[in-house]
Design a protein around this motif. Structure first.
Motif, PDB file in Angstrom:
ATOM      1  N   SER A  31       0.879  -1.163   0.000  1.00 22.72           N
ATOM      2  CA  SER A  31       0.000   0.000   0.000  1.00 22.72           C
ATOM      3  C   SER A  31       0.917   1.214   0.000  1.00 22.72           C
ATOM      4  O   SER A  31       1.694   1.407   0.942  1.00 22.72           O
ATOM      5  N   GLU A  47      -4.134   6.314 -10.610  1.00 24.00           N
ATOM      6  CA  GLU A  47      -4.893   5.249 -11.265  1.00 24.00           C
ATOM      7  C   GLU A  47      -4.289   3.861 -11.035  1.00 24.00           C
ATOM      8  O   GLU A  47      -4.812   2.860 -11.517  1.00 24.00           O
ATOM      9  N   ASN A  49      -3.451   0.634  -8.913  1.00 24.75           N
ATOM     10  CA  ASN A  49      -4.016  -0.084  -7.773  1.00 24.75           C
ATOM     11  C   ASN A  49      -3.007  -0.148  -6.629  1.00 24.75           C
ATOM     12  O   ASN A  49      -1.848  -0.521  -6.809  1.00 24.75           O
ATOM     13  N   GLY A  50      -3.465   0.235  -5.444  1.00 21.76           N
ATOM     14  CA  GLY A  50      -2.612   0.189  -4.268  1.00 21.76           C
ATOM     15  C   GLY A  50      -1.883   1.480  -3.976  1.00 21.76           C
ATOM     16  O   GLY A  50      -1.152   1.557  -2.975  1.00 21.76           O
ATOM     17  N   ARG A  52      -1.967   5.602  -3.207  1.00 24.37           N
ATOM     18  CA  ARG A  52      -2.642   6.845  -2.848  1.00 24.37           C
ATOM     19  C   ARG A  52      -1.669   7.986  -3.069  1.00 24.37           C
ATOM     20  O   ARG A  52      -0.498   7.889  -2.691  1.00 24.37           O
TER      21      ARG A  52
END
Length: 244
Positions: A31, A47, A49-50, A52
C-alpha cells in the motif's frame, strides 16, 4: 508479492526513479503513499491499484508530520527527493548551497524523524535513502554542491542504521550512476542539448548506456522487502561500472 501487507511512503514520486519505485512497490503488493510537491505529476499514479497520492513539500516540516499522522505507522520510507546543482566550488553560491542541503539532506532528517517512531512501535521498518555515485562515491566533475549533499546522505544513513540496528530498523542508501530520467533531460538541456551535451554524461558510463528508473526501483524493492532483513547501513552502488 514481496511487499504484501506493507505500507510504503515514497517522496518525489511524480516522475523518474520515484514514480518507478512507487509503481514497483505497488506491483509487489504494498500500500503506497506516493508524494510529490507537484500534484499534477502524481495524476498517473492515482490510477495505479494500491497507490494513494498526496501533494507533499518535503521542505515543509509541518506537512511531513501531518502525513505521518494521516498514514499511521509505515513499514517502508523511500526518500527520493533531491536536486542536482551544476558547477565547481568557485561557482557555488550560499543560496544554492543552502537550498541543496535543505532539499537533499534536511528533508530526509525530517521524514525519518516523522516516520521512525511508528516503525519503532511496530518493531520493524526499512528506510531507503537516495544518494548518488556522483562525488559521494566517485569524483564527478561539476558536482561540488550535489556531491557534498549526497555524501552527507551516506553519513545520515549509517548513523540511523547503527543507532537502531537492535530495534528492528534498517536504513540503507542507493547510489545510482547516470539514469535516464526527466531530471537528466533537464540537465542535458541546460548544457545546450544535442549530442555533445548528452555525451558529457554518457562518457562516464562504461556500459555505453544510461541506467533506467526501473533498474533502480528493483533495488529499492529488495531493500524494502524482508529479503534484505540482514542488510543495514549499506551503500548500494548501481552505476553501470562507473565507479569501478
Amino acid at each position: 508479492m514481496r511487499l504484501k501487507g506493507k505500507t510504503c511512503v515514497v517522496t518525489a514520486a511524480g516522475q523518474g526513479i520515484g514514480a518507478a519505485t512507487a509503481r514497483a512497490f505497488a506491483r509487489e503488493g504494498a500500500s503506497v503513499w506516493a508524494t510529490d510537491v507537484d500534484a499534477e505529476k502524481l495524476r498517473p499514479l492515482s490510477e495505479v491499484n494500491g497507490v494513494r497520492t498526496r501533494k507533499l513539500d518535503v521542505m515543509d516540516k509541518q506537512a511531513i508530520n501531518a502525513l505521518a499522522r494521516e498514514s499511521g505507522a509505515v513499514d517502508v520510507l523511500f526518500n527520493c527527493a533531491g536536486f542536482v546543482h551544476h558547477g565547481t566550488v568557485l561557482d557555488a553560491t550560499d543560496d544554492q548551497w543552502q537550498f541543496a542541503f535543505n532539499l537533499n539532506v534536511r528533508s530526509m532528517f525530517w521524514t525519518i524523524q516523522a516516520f521512525l517512531p511508528g516503525m519503532l512501535e511496530k518493531g520493524s521498518g526499512s528506510i531507503v535513502n537516495m544518494s548518488s555515485a556522483a562525488s559521494s562515491v566517485k569524483g564527478a566533475a561539476l558536482r561540488f554542491i550535489y556531491g557534498t549533499t549526497k555524501a552527507a546522505v551516506i553519513g545520515l544513513t549509517k548513523s540511523v542504521a547503527v543507532d537502531y540496528v537492535g530495534k528492528g530498523i534498517r536504513c540503507n542508501a542507493i547510489c545510482p550512476g547516470t539514469v535516464q530520467t526527466p531530471s537528466l533531460d533537464e540537465r542535458i538541456a541546460t548544457l545546450g542539448g544535442g549530442a555533445e551535451a548528452k555525451q558529457f554524461f554518457m562518457q562516464r558510463q562504461p556500459t555505453g548506456r544510461f541506467g533506467s528508473s526501473e533498474e533502480i526501483a528493483a533495488l529499492a524493492v529488495y531493500l524494502a522487502s524482508d529479503e534484505s532483513a540482514f542488510t543495514t547501513g549499506t551503500v548500494n552502488v548501481i552505476d553501470g561500472g562507473w565507479s569501478v
